[in-house]
Design a protein around this motif. Structure first.
Motif, PDB file in Angstrom:
ATOM      1  N   LYS A   1      -4.237   7.345   3.845  1.00 37.81           N
ATOM      2  CA  LYS A   1      -3.996   6.482   4.794  1.00 37.81           C
ATOM      3  C   LYS A   1      -3.419   5.072   4.709  1.00 37.81           C
ATOM      4  CE  LYS A   1      -6.243   4.860   9.235  1.00 37.81           C
ATOM      5  NZ  LYS A   1      -7.525   4.529   9.991  1.00 37.81           N
ATOM      6  N   ILE A   2      -3.677   4.355   3.794  1.00 33.78           N
ATOM      7  CA  ILE A   2      -3.339   3.072   3.612  1.00 33.78           C
ATOM      8  C   ILE A   2      -2.205   3.162   2.594  1.00 33.78           C
ATOM      9  CG2 ILE A   2      -5.448   2.022   3.721  1.00 33.78           C
ATOM     10  CD1 ILE A   2      -5.689   1.596   0.857  1.00 33.78           C
ATOM     11  N   GLY A   3      -1.616   4.256   1.998  1.00 39.29           N
ATOM     12  CA  GLY A   3      -0.524   4.116   1.400  1.00 39.29           C
ATOM     13  C   GLY A   3      -0.478   4.605  -0.077  1.00 39.29           C
TER      14      GLY A   3
ATOM     15  N   GLY B   1       1.538  -4.238  -2.537  1.00 40.49           N
ATOM     16  CA  GLY B   1       1.369  -4.898  -1.567  1.00 40.49           C
ATOM     17  C   GLY B   1       0.390  -4.277  -0.587  1.00 40.49           C
ATOM     18  N   LEU B   2      -0.622  -3.391  -0.872  1.00 40.03           N
ATOM     19  CA  LEU B   2      -1.697  -2.725   0.080  1.00 40.03           C
ATOM     20  C   LEU B   2      -2.666  -3.719   0.383  1.00 40.03           C
ATOM     21  CD1 LEU B   2      -1.874   0.825  -1.881  1.00 40.03           C
ATOM     22  CD2 LEU B   2      -0.451   0.172   0.046  1.00 40.03           C
ATOM     23  N   LYS B   3      -2.905  -3.448   1.662  1.00 42.25           N
ATOM     24  CA  LYS B   3      -4.045  -4.276   2.078  1.00 42.25           C
ATOM     25  C   LYS B   3      -5.245  -3.270   2.421  1.00 42.25           C
ATOM     26  CE  LYS B   3      -0.874  -7.371   4.559  1.00 42.25           C
ATOM     27  NZ  LYS B   3      -0.496  -8.159   5.782  1.00 42.25           N
TER      28      LYS B   3
ATOM     29  N   GLY C   1     -14.544  -2.395   1.758  1.00 42.60           N
ATOM     30  CA  GLY C   1     -13.361  -1.647   2.718  1.00 42.60           C
ATOM     31  C   GLY C   1     -12.219  -2.574   2.953  1.00 42.60           C
ATOM     32  N   HIS C   2     -12.375  -3.735   3.164  1.00 43.58           N
ATOM     33  CA  HIS C   2     -11.543  -5.050   3.700  1.00 43.58           C
ATOM     34  C   HIS C   2     -10.696  -5.548   2.467  1.00 43.58           C
ATOM     35  CE1 HIS C   2     -15.036  -7.318   2.385  1.00 43.58           C
ATOM     36  NE2 HIS C   2     -14.175  -8.238   2.256  1.00 43.58           N
ATOM     37  N   THR C   3     -10.925  -5.181   1.318  1.00 50.57           N
ATOM     38  CA  THR C   3     -10.200  -5.888   0.189  1.00 50.57           C
ATOM     39  C   THR C   3      -9.043  -5.063  -0.028  1.00 50.57           C
ATOM     40  OG1 THR C   3     -11.591  -4.524  -1.377  1.00 50.57           O
ATOM     41  CG2 THR C   3     -12.428  -6.722  -0.944  1.00 50.57           C
TER      42      THR C   3
END
Length: 645
Positions: A262-264, A333-335, A221-223
């Motif tokens: 949600k993250i793009g 550039g997604l986190k 999940g954090h990658t």
């Protein structure tokens, strides 16, 4: 919005079935429980004679089909019509007739009487109608074409011509022998397939999907692009207990697709990720869908060996999706998600880890050489035992009934497909059509392996646009696999080849069932979602060629890890090459020349061999070194600019 879309998808997937209340609901529940208990009893204490086992199994299935599935879209959805009752009586009567007739039939050495023919005709028609209701028109139409062919064969010119058969001979072959409806295919449905579907149902009611999602979130999940990777990992986990692309999509997609958006990630890409990952669930051991059991039974190979053959290709498939996701996330550039929002792996395993023991126990028993039925029964027993360790996961009476009912309902489409496929297989074996069709495939391909493989791939994908993956595998393995084998390929490799493309048809536009289900949850265009899934699953379209030309990629019983390791390493590098070409990105954006070089590198690494491996790795190294040089040059330029400023 995603929750509403998910509910619509679930409703659409179940819309074919009648939704009863009151006494009808109770009756259906009792029938499904009795079916599951019958299957559990025979798996634990020994099956009946094959024809009796299969007849009772099919009798339950046909009864449930005519009760639950209306004849047309306009038929009542809340009650069973007189017409349905009539067909139900005919269907169950003709199947149970075999149970009554069996002792006499055996004692007379297989002699049949006129009544057998009349009953058999009705039974064949009922099986076709039940399949039409449960799985759609495609497979029944194919069965009808084969029936017409067996009667018209003497008038057909060319290799498909046969000498002709009487009505009594045809019906006896399809109804009273183990070559037709009640043959090997239905036998696998009446034993292994049903039991492992039931095993998956027991695991589901314990909350296994939540465990898979939480573990995946803790791991990835954090990658970069974390939620997308969570989708891939959780779908791979779900594949250990589920054999359906659509079921995987609905189970994990309702959770992962909103996070990806949600993250793009765009909606159609998020849906494509879930569809591609869920399709891979059918190639992930130990369940691997119904087709794997049929493959083991058809080839006379222990099921545990099928798991070994499937393991490395499954790893490569999911690695391919993860590579593309990581490269795309890096490129745009997604986190990932903040670690504070994610569960800790240690805590997840502490609270829910006990649910994994049934799967571990099942795999252990299979590896130790125990029969798959024995292992499946103990898997269910272990699921009940270990679920009781926590109150939240405990299988109480309500969950027990839910598991027994869910297992039976989920088995209906597979069993209906297996029964009607028996007609196709029976006609083919009686007329010799399978040999003729295999010869036709060879003739069309010119007798060359590569063209035969391409033709088989296209055939499997086209058939898969209308048929479930189990039916797809059975037909393509009967038609095309013999042609591949005749060119020197081992049968297991040929069958794995058609098995793969049958699964990939679920994410291949224009008819991509898995992608359509994911699009419903994502609120995206189905075609865009399908093409996104196709791009993400691209490695899956290459893998079958890899293990045909590099058989050591399949972990056979004679292979050692040391022998597999070099091929696995080069294959993983090849997967990275393919992913970089698809995304036009590796360490930084790639030039057209770099994409060409990486493409050639991937092709070299497909065929295992010292020369091709050296060339492929060398080309890969050239691009990596050049990318490092470009990154270093950009950093130097940036530093110089800052100094000047």
């Amino acid at each position: 919005m995603e929750k509403e879309n998910a509910e619509q998808v679930v409703e659409k997937l179940n819309s074919k079935r009648r939704q009863f209340t009151g006494k009808w609901k109770v009756s259906i529940t009792i029938l499904t429980i009795l079916l599951s208990l019958f299957q559990l009893y025979t798996a634990a204490f020994g099956t009946f004679a094959p024809l009796i086992q299969r007849s009772i199994h099919l009798s339950f299935i046909l009864t449930l089909v005519f009760l639950l599935f209306p004849a047309t879209k306009k038929s009542p959805k809340n009650k069973v019509t007189f017409f349905d009752f009539t067909l139900l009586i005919l269907a169950t009567g003709t199947t149970l007739y075999l149970v009554w007739r069996y002792p006499q039939y055996i004692s007379t050495g297989g002699l049949h009487n006129p009544l057998d023919t009349y009953v058999g005709i009705v039974n064949i028609l009922m099986v076709i109608e039940a399949a039409r209701r449960a799985i759609g028109k495609a497979l029944p139409i194919i069965a009808f074409i084969f029936i017409v062919y067996i009667f018209m064969g003497p008038m057909i010119p060319g290799p498909l011509k046969h000498s002709g058969f009487s009505l009594d001979r045809i019906v006896q072959h399809l109804y009273l022998t183990s070559e037709g409806i009640y043959g090997q295919i239905l036998g696998v449905s009446a034993t292994y397939i049903f039991l492992f579907i039931l095993f998956g149902a027991f695991l589901s009611v314990t909350g296994m999907s939540k465990l898979f999602n939480d573990v995946s979130m803790a791991i990835a999940g954090h990658t970069k692009g974390g939620p997308a990777k969570v989708s891939v990992i959780s779908s791979a986990f779900m594949g250990t207990i589920s054999g359906s692309t659509s079921a995987n999509v609905v189970t994990t997609g309702t959770f992962t697709i909103p996070l990806m958006k949600k993250i793009g990630f765009k909606p159609h890409f998020a849906g494509g990720v879930e569809a591609a990952a869920s399709a891979g669930g059918q190639i992930m051991p130990p369940i691997m869908g119904a087709a794997a059991f049929i493959m083991a039974d058809s080839l006379g190979i222990p099921f545990v060996h099928i798991l070994g053959y499937a393991l490395i290709p499954a790893i490569l498939y999911f690695s391919g999706i993860l590579v593309i996701l990581h490269l795309r996330s890096s490129k745009i550039g997604l986190k990932g998600l903040d670690k504070s929002e994610l569960p800790r792996l240690k805590d997840v395993l502490k609270e829910q880890g006990h649910l994994l023991f049934p799967i571990v126990g099942l795999v252990y028993l299979l590896i130790e050489g125990y029969d798959a039925l024995y292992a499946g029964v103990w898997g269910i027993v272990l699921a009940v035992i270990f679920s009781s360790f926590r109150k939240t996961t405990r299988i109480n009476l309500r969950k027990l009934i839910e598991a027994l009912q869910s297992g039976a309902l989920n088995a209906i489409p597979v069993a209906a497909a297996c029964a009607v496929i028996g007609i196709v297989i029976g006609v083919s074996s009686l007329s010799g059509a399978i040999l003729a069709m295999g010869a036709a495939v060879l003739k069309m391909s010119g007798g060359y392996l590569v063209t035969t493989l391409i033709l088989t791939m296209v055939l499997a994908i086209l058939i898969g646009m209308e048929l479930p993956t189990t039916a797809n595998y059975i037909l393509t393995s009967a038609i095309a696999a013999p042609a591949i084998v005749s060119l020197g390929v081992e049968p297991i490799y040929a069958h794995m080849f058609v098995f793969y493309y049958g699964i990939l048809s679920t994410v291949t536009p224009p008819v991509a069932i898995g992608a359509f289900a994911a699009a419903g949850i994502a609120g995206s265009d189905p075609n865009k979602t399908g093409f996104s899934a196709l791009k993400l699953a691209i490695v899956g379209f290459i893998i079958p060629y890899m293990f045909i030309y590099s058989p050591n990629l399949l972990w056979s019983p004679d292979s050692t890890l040391l022998e597999l390791l070099p091929s696995l390493v080069t294959a993983l590098i090849g997967v990275l090459c393919v992913g970089s070409v698809m995304e036009k990105y590796l360490l930084t954006r790639m030039t057209i020349l770099e994409q060409v070089i990486m493409g050639i590198s991937a092709l070299c690494l497909i065929k295992s061999g010292l020369v091709t491996d050296i060339v492929g790795i060398s080309l890969f190294a050239i691009v990596v070194i050049n990318q490092f040089r470009l990154i270093k040059s950009k950093k130097s330029t940036k530093v110089d600019h800052e100094i000047i400023v």
